[in-house]
Design an enzyme around this catalytic site. Structure first.
Site, PDB file in Angstrom:
ATOM      1  N   LYS A 116      -0.044  -4.649   6.387  1.00  0.00           N
ATOM      2  CA  LYS A 116      -0.979  -5.775   6.446  1.00  0.00           C
ATOM      3  C   LYS A 116      -0.257  -7.110   6.387  1.00  0.00           C
ATOM      4  O   LYS A 116      -0.616  -8.044   7.104  1.00  0.00           O
ATOM      5  CB  LYS A 116      -1.955  -5.701   5.269  1.00  0.00           C
ATOM      6  CG  LYS A 116      -3.113  -4.780   5.494  1.00  0.00           C
ATOM      7  CD  LYS A 116      -4.330  -5.323   4.732  1.00  0.00           C
ATOM      8  CE  LYS A 116      -5.550  -4.481   4.999  1.00  0.00           C
ATOM      9  NZ  LYS A 116      -5.814  -3.490   3.969  1.00  0.00           N
ATOM     10  N   HIS A 235     -16.718   0.990   1.703  1.00  0.00           N
ATOM     11  CA  HIS A 235     -15.755   0.737   2.771  1.00  0.00           C
ATOM     12  C   HIS A 235     -15.783   1.778   3.865  1.00  0.00           C
ATOM     13  O   HIS A 235     -14.836   1.936   4.613  1.00  0.00           O
ATOM     14  CB  HIS A 235     -14.354   0.557   2.205  1.00  0.00           C
ATOM     15  CG  HIS A 235     -14.316  -0.514   1.152  1.00  0.00           C
ATOM     16  ND1 HIS A 235     -14.584  -1.823   1.449  1.00  0.00           N
ATOM     17  CD2 HIS A 235     -14.112  -0.460  -0.175  1.00  0.00           C
ATOM     18  CE1 HIS A 235     -14.536  -2.533   0.339  1.00  0.00           C
ATOM     19  NE2 HIS A 235     -14.260  -1.735  -0.664  1.00  0.00           N
ATOM     20  N   ARG A 292      -5.594   2.656  17.500  1.00  0.00           N
ATOM     21  CA  ARG A 292      -6.147   3.949  17.927  1.00  0.00           C
ATOM     22  C   ARG A 292      -7.557   3.740  18.453  1.00  0.00           C
ATOM     23  O   ARG A 292      -8.100   2.642  18.400  1.00  0.00           O
ATOM     24  CB  ARG A 292      -6.213   4.901  16.729  1.00  0.00           C
ATOM     25  CG  ARG A 292      -6.976   4.266  15.571  1.00  0.00           C
ATOM     26  CD  ARG A 292      -7.335   5.227  14.479  1.00  0.00           C
ATOM     27  NE  ARG A 292      -7.645   4.535  13.247  1.00  0.00           N
ATOM     28  CZ  ARG A 292      -8.801   3.966  12.941  1.00  0.00           C
ATOM     29  NH1 ARG A 292      -9.805   3.990  13.799  1.00  0.00           N
ATOM     30  NH2 ARG A 292      -8.986   3.355  11.787  1.00  0.00           N
TER      31      ARG A 292
HETATM   32  C1  MV4 Z   1     -12.416  -9.251   2.563  1.00  0.00           C
HETATM   33  C2  MV4 Z   1     -13.699  -9.617   2.153  1.00  0.00           C
HETATM   34  C3  MV4 Z   1     -13.919 -10.923   1.830  1.00  0.00           C
HETATM   35  N1  MV4 Z   1     -12.899 -11.814   1.872  1.00  0.00           N
HETATM   36  N2  MV4 Z   1     -11.445 -10.169   2.612  1.00  0.00           N
HETATM   37  C4  MV4 Z   1     -11.273  -5.526   3.579  1.00  0.00           C
HETATM   38  C5  MV4 Z   1     -11.160  -4.069   3.736  1.00  0.00           C
HETATM   39  C6  MV4 Z   1     -12.525  -3.686   3.923  1.00  0.00           C
HETATM   40  N3  MV4 Z   1     -12.801  -2.313   3.858  1.00  0.00           N
HETATM   41  C7  MV4 Z   1     -13.260  -4.563   2.957  1.00  0.00           C
HETATM   42  N4  MV4 Z   1     -12.611  -5.784   3.106  1.00  0.00           N
HETATM   43  C8  MV4 Z   1     -13.043  -7.030   2.804  1.00  0.00           C
HETATM   44  N5  MV4 Z   1     -12.104  -7.992   2.878  1.00  0.00           N
HETATM   45  C9  MV4 Z   1     -11.683 -11.414   2.258  1.00  0.00           C
HETATM   46  N6  MV4 Z   1     -10.694 -12.296   2.279  1.00  0.00           N
HETATM   47  C10 MV4 Z   1     -14.688  -8.635   2.086  1.00  0.00           C
HETATM   48  C11 MV4 Z   1     -14.348  -7.322   2.405  1.00  0.00           C
HETATM   49  C12 MV4 Z   1     -15.409  -6.381   2.276  1.00  0.00           C
HETATM   50  C13 MV4 Z   1     -15.983  -5.798   3.398  1.00  0.00           C
HETATM   51  C14 MV4 Z   1     -15.533  -6.119   4.673  1.00  0.00           C
HETATM   52  C15 MV4 Z   1     -16.102  -5.539   5.775  1.00  0.00           C
HETATM   53  C16 MV4 Z   1     -17.165  -4.650   5.604  1.00  0.00           C
HETATM   54  C17 MV4 Z   1     -17.623  -4.304   4.357  1.00  0.00           C
HETATM   55  C18 MV4 Z   1     -17.029  -4.870   3.233  1.00  0.00           C
HETATM   56  C19 MV4 Z   1     -17.489  -4.542   1.965  1.00  0.00           C
HETATM   57  C20 MV4 Z   1     -16.890  -5.116   0.877  1.00  0.00           C
HETATM   58  C21 MV4 Z   1     -15.859  -6.027   1.031  1.00  0.00           C
END
Ligand code: MV4
Length: 669
Positions: A116, A235, A292
C-alpha cells in the site's frame, strides 16, 4: 488465441472463466481438491487434475501443484481467477520461468501494488490523488505519532501489507494513538507477517468507488467506467452497482482520468481495478489497485456488453485491446448482490452444511454460482453461494429487478444473508442511491430486527408437518405417535420447539378448518400468543399445504408460505419472510429443556486457537472460555450460564469437527 488454459481456482469464478473459454473454443483444464471431486467447475472443464486435500494451503495455494497441473495438461496459460494465487507475484514470475502465460499483469506490477505504501508513493508521483497521510519507511513510534498530529485527527492507521480492514484502526485523538498503533501492528503482524503502517486522514462517510481498467501489451489503456461497492459488512462487499449513483459529472470524469493514470503508472496489462474513496462531495482519493479480475465484474459486463474474461484471454494471448475508449459505452444500470452462507444475526458467522434447497431466480437475472442443490458449503472455502446480477434501463428498474430476484430466492440447509440483502434493497435511502460505507451500521435497527412473527409461522409449520407425514393419508412411523379414537373427531399431535421449549400442538379438524390446542404448560408459546399464561390456548385457523408450499388463514387474514426441510426442522418463507422452525423430538431427553451443552460444541469444523480460563475455574454466564478459528474467522465459545469449567477436551492447535464437545462444563456453582 490459446488452445488450452488451466483455471487455477474453484467455485463460481472457475465456472465463469470456463464458460467464456469454451465459447471461444479454448479447452479448459481444471484443478480440484478432495472436497471438490464433484464440483461444478470440474464438470464444466474438459479435463481436471486432482491437487490434494481440501485445505487450500495443501491444494489451491501450492504453486508447484498448479504448475505441474498446467504442464501435465499441456495448457499454455493459467487463469488465476480471484483470491488464491491471483495476486501472488512469485506465482506470476514462476509461470513466466516455466514458459506459461500468467493471465494477468507482470510480477513487478503485482509487487508494486501489493504494498500500500509503495503504491501510494508511486500514485502521488504520477499525479493520482491520494488521501493526505504518511506512507514513508521511518516506522519509529515517535515519528508516526508526530505525523498523525500533522495530518490532524481523526486518522486511520492501515497496514501497509494489508487489505480487508485487517490491521486498520480509527484513532480519534492523540491520547489513543500509541495503544491503537500497538494493536494495529500486532494484528498486521499476525495476518501478514509485516507490521509496517501507513497513516491517513479519515474520510467520514466515504463511498467506495472503483474504476475498471484494461491494458494491452502495447501500452494502451482504457477504462470500463466505475462500480460503487459501498455496501459492505466487515469489509466484505455485499451489493455492488454500475455506474455509481449520484456521482457529479465532474467527479466522474476526474475518476476515470485518475484510474487510467494509475494503470499507466505501472504499465498495466490485463484487467485491473483501481479503488478510490469518494468523500461524497468533490474529491476522490486512490486507495489501492487490485491486479486481477474482481468478484463484482459482472455489473461492468452488464452495462458495457463486454465479456471481461474474453478480453483478459485476448490480451494475454498478445492481441490488442478489442475496443478503443470511444467505442466503450454505458447501457442502463446493473446491480449485483452476493448471497453468502452466513448468519447475519450471529455476527455473520459463516454457515456450513448441505444446500438441501437451492432455488435461484431464472428470469432476467444473471446467476454466477459454483454450487448445485445438495452440494455442501464446506469450512475450507469462501462461503459465497451465488452472485445475482440484474440489469435495467434505469437504476430504479435495476433496484426493482434485484428486489424481485431476492424475493424469489429459496435456500435452506445453511443460514444465508438473503433476507438481509432484501431488507437493504427495501430501504428508501438505498433506493435513492444514498449509499456509504456506514450504510449497514446506520440502518442496523431496520436490517437486523427480528420480524414480529406471532403465531402464524408455527401454525404453517404444523400444516407442513401434517402434509409431509401423511401426504395421502397412508400410515407413517410418525402416525404411531398420534392419538387415535374410534368415534370422535380426528386428532393429531405435532411437536415444535418454541424458544427452546418443546411445545405440543393438538390439531382437531373442525368443519373446513382446525382448532389447535396448545399444551397448557407451554409458557413460551403462550407468551408469544400474548394470552393469559394459565388459560388453555386454542387457536382456530384454516389452510392447506403441500410438501413445499401452502396458505394459512388466521384471524381473517390469508398468508401464503413456502416451506423446505432445514437442518433438523424446517424453513418457512411466511409472507416472503424466512423463519426457521425446529421440530422437537418429544422422545429425546434434550427436548426436556434447553441444552446447556449446545453452545459448548464446535459450531463448525476448525482449530482451537486459545483456552482462556484454567480448568476448575468458576465462570460467569457469557464469559469466553476458548477461542476457535473456523473459516478464517475467530469465534469465541462462551459459558452458556454460570458454572465451572471441569476440563477442556482439546488444546490450542487441535482440529475439531462440527458438533465436537469442547468443554466439560458444570452448571451452577
Ligand atoms: C478509509 C476510510 C475512510 N478514510 N480510509 C479501507 C479498506 C477498506 N476495506 C475499508 N477502508 C476504508 N478506508 C480513509 N482514509 C473508510 C474505509 C472504510 C470502508 C471503505 C470502503 C467500503 C466500506 C468501508 C467500511 C469501513 C471503512
Amino acid at each position: 488465441m490459446f488452445q488450452k488454459i488451466l483455471i487455477a481456482n474453484r467455485g463460481e469464478i472457475a465456472c465463469r472463466i470456463a464458460k467464456t473459454a469454451r465459447r471461444l473454443g479454448v479447452k479448459v483444464a481444471a484443478v480440484y481438491s478432495e472436497a471438490d471431486r464433484n464440483a461444478l467447475h470440474v464438470q464444466l472443464a474438459d479435463e481436471a487434475v486432482f491437487i490434494g486435500p481440501a485445505a487450500t494451503s495443501q491444494s489451491y495455494l501450492v504453486i508447484d501443484k498448479i504448475i505441474d497441473a498446467a504442464k501435465q495438461t499441456g495448457a499454455q496459460a493459467i487463469h488465476p481467477g480471484y483470491g488464491f494465487l491471483s495476486e501472488n507475484a512469485d506465482f506470476a514470475r514462476r509461470c513466466q520461468q516455466e514458459g506459461l502465460v500468467f493471465i494477468g499483469p507482470s510480477a513487478e506490477t503485482i509487487e508494486t501494488m501489493g504494498s500500500k505504501s509503495a503504491a501510494k508513493t508511486l500514485m502521488e508521483q504520477s499525479g493520482v490523488p491520494i488521501v493526505p497521510g504518511y506512507q514513508d519507511t521511518d516506522q519509529a513510534t515517535g515519528r508516526l505519532e508526530q505525523e498523525a498530529k500533522r495530518i490532524g485527527y481523526p486518522v486511520l492507521l492501515k497496514a501497509s501489507a494489508g487489505g480487508g480492514g485487517k490491521g486498520m484502526r480509527l484513532v480519534e485523538n492523540g491520547a489513543d494513538f500509541t495503544a491503537a498503533l500497538d494493536s494495529a501492528k500486532r494484528e498486521a503482524l499476525a495476518s501478514f507477517g509485516d507490521d509496517r503502517m501507513l497513516i491517513e486522514k479519515f474520510v467520514p462517510r466515504a463511498r467506495h468507488v472503483e474504476v475498471q481498467v484494461f491494458g494491452d501489451q502495447s501500452g494502451n489503456i482504457v477504462h470500463l467506467f466505475e462500480r460503487d461497492c459501498s455496501i459492505q459488512r466487515r469489509h466484505q462487499k455485499v451489493i455492488e452497482e454500475a455506474p455509481a449513483p449520484n456521482l457529479p459529472a465532474a467527479v466522474r470524469t476526474h475518476l476515470y482520468d485518475a484510474g487510467v493514470k494509475a494503470a499507466q503508472a505501472v504499465d498495466y496489462v490485463g484487467a485491473g481495478t483501481v479503488e478510490f474513496l469518494y468523500d461524497g462531495k468533490d474529491d476522490v482519493y486512490f486507495m489501492e489497485m487490485n491486479t486481477r479480475l474482481q468478484v463484482e465484474h459482472p455489473v461492468t459486463e452488464q452495462i458495457t456488453g463486454i465479456d471481461l474474461v474474453e478480453w483478459q484471454l485476448r490480451i494475454a494471448a498478445g492481441e490488442p485491446l478489442p475496443r478503443s475508449q470511444e467505442r466503450i459505452s454505458i447501457q442502463g444500470h446493473a446491480m449485483e448482490a452476493r448471497i453468502y452462507a452466513e448468519d447475519p444475526r450471529n455476527d455473520f458467522l459463516p454457515s456450513t452444511g448441505t444446500l438441501s434447497t437451492l432455488i435461484l431466480p431464472h428470469h432476467s437475472t444473471r446467476i454466477d454460482s459454483g454450487v448445485a442443490k445438495n452440494d455442501t458449503v464446506s469450512p475450507h472455502y469462501d462461503p459465497m453461494i451465488a452472485k445475482m446480477t440484474v440489469h435495467g434501463a434505469t437504476r430504479d428498474a435495476a433496484v426493482s429487478a434485484l428486489a424481485q430476484a431476492l424475493d424469489e430466492t429459496r435456500i435452506a440447509g445453511v443460514e444465508t444473508n438473503t433476507h438481509l440483502l432484501s431488507s437493504i434493497v427495501a430501504i428508501p435511502a438505498f433506493q435513492r442511491g444514498e449509499v456509504s460505507t456506514r450504510f449497514i451500521d446506520d440502518h442496523e435497527a431496520e436490517l437486523f430486527n427480528k420480524p414480529d412473527d406471532g403465531f402464524g409461522p408455527y401454525l404453517a409449520a404444523v400444516l407442513w408437518l401434517k402434509a409431509i407425514r401423511n401426504p395421502q393419508g397412508e400410515s407413517s412411523p410418525w402416525n404411531e405417535l398420534q392419538g387415535w379414537r374410534m368415534n370422535g373427531p380426528a386428532e393429531e399431535t405435532h411437536w415444535l420447539t418454541i424458544d427452546n421449549q418443546p411445545v405440543l400442538f393438538k390439531l382437531i379438524t373442525d368443519g373446513n378448518g382446525y382448532v389447535a390446542n396448545i399444551d397448557r404448560t407451554a409458557t413460551a408459546a403462550k407468551r408469544r400468543a400474548g394470552t393469559n399464561l394459565d388459560a388453555p390456548l386454542e387457536i382456530r385457523f384454516s389452510g392447506q399445504c403441500t410438501a413445499n408450499q401452502g396458505s394459512l388463514t388466521l384471524n381473517g387474514q390469508t398468508k401464503k408460505f413456502d416451506a423446505a426441510p432445514h437442518k433438523n426442522g424446517l424453513r418457512l418463507w411466511y409472507d416472503g419472510i424466512p423463519f426457521d422452525i425446529a421440530i422437537a423430538n418429544p422422545l429425546s431427553p434434550s427436548a426436556q429443556g434447553a441444552s446447556a451443552e449446545g453452545s459448548l460444541v464446535a459450531p463448525m469444523p476448525g482449530a482451537i486457537v486459545s483456552l482462556l480460563v484454567t480448568e476448575g475455574k468458576d465462570v460467569a454466564a457469557g464469559e469466553t472460555l476458548l477461542v476457535m478459528e473456523a473459516m478464517k474467522m475467530e469465534h469465541a465459545i462462551k459459558a452458556p450460564q454460570k458454572g465451572k469449567v471441569l476440563a477442556f477436551r482439546f488444546q490450542p492447535g487441535d482440529q475439531v469437527k462440527e458438533g465436537d464437545l469442547l468443554v466439560d462444563f458444570k452448571e451452577g456453582s
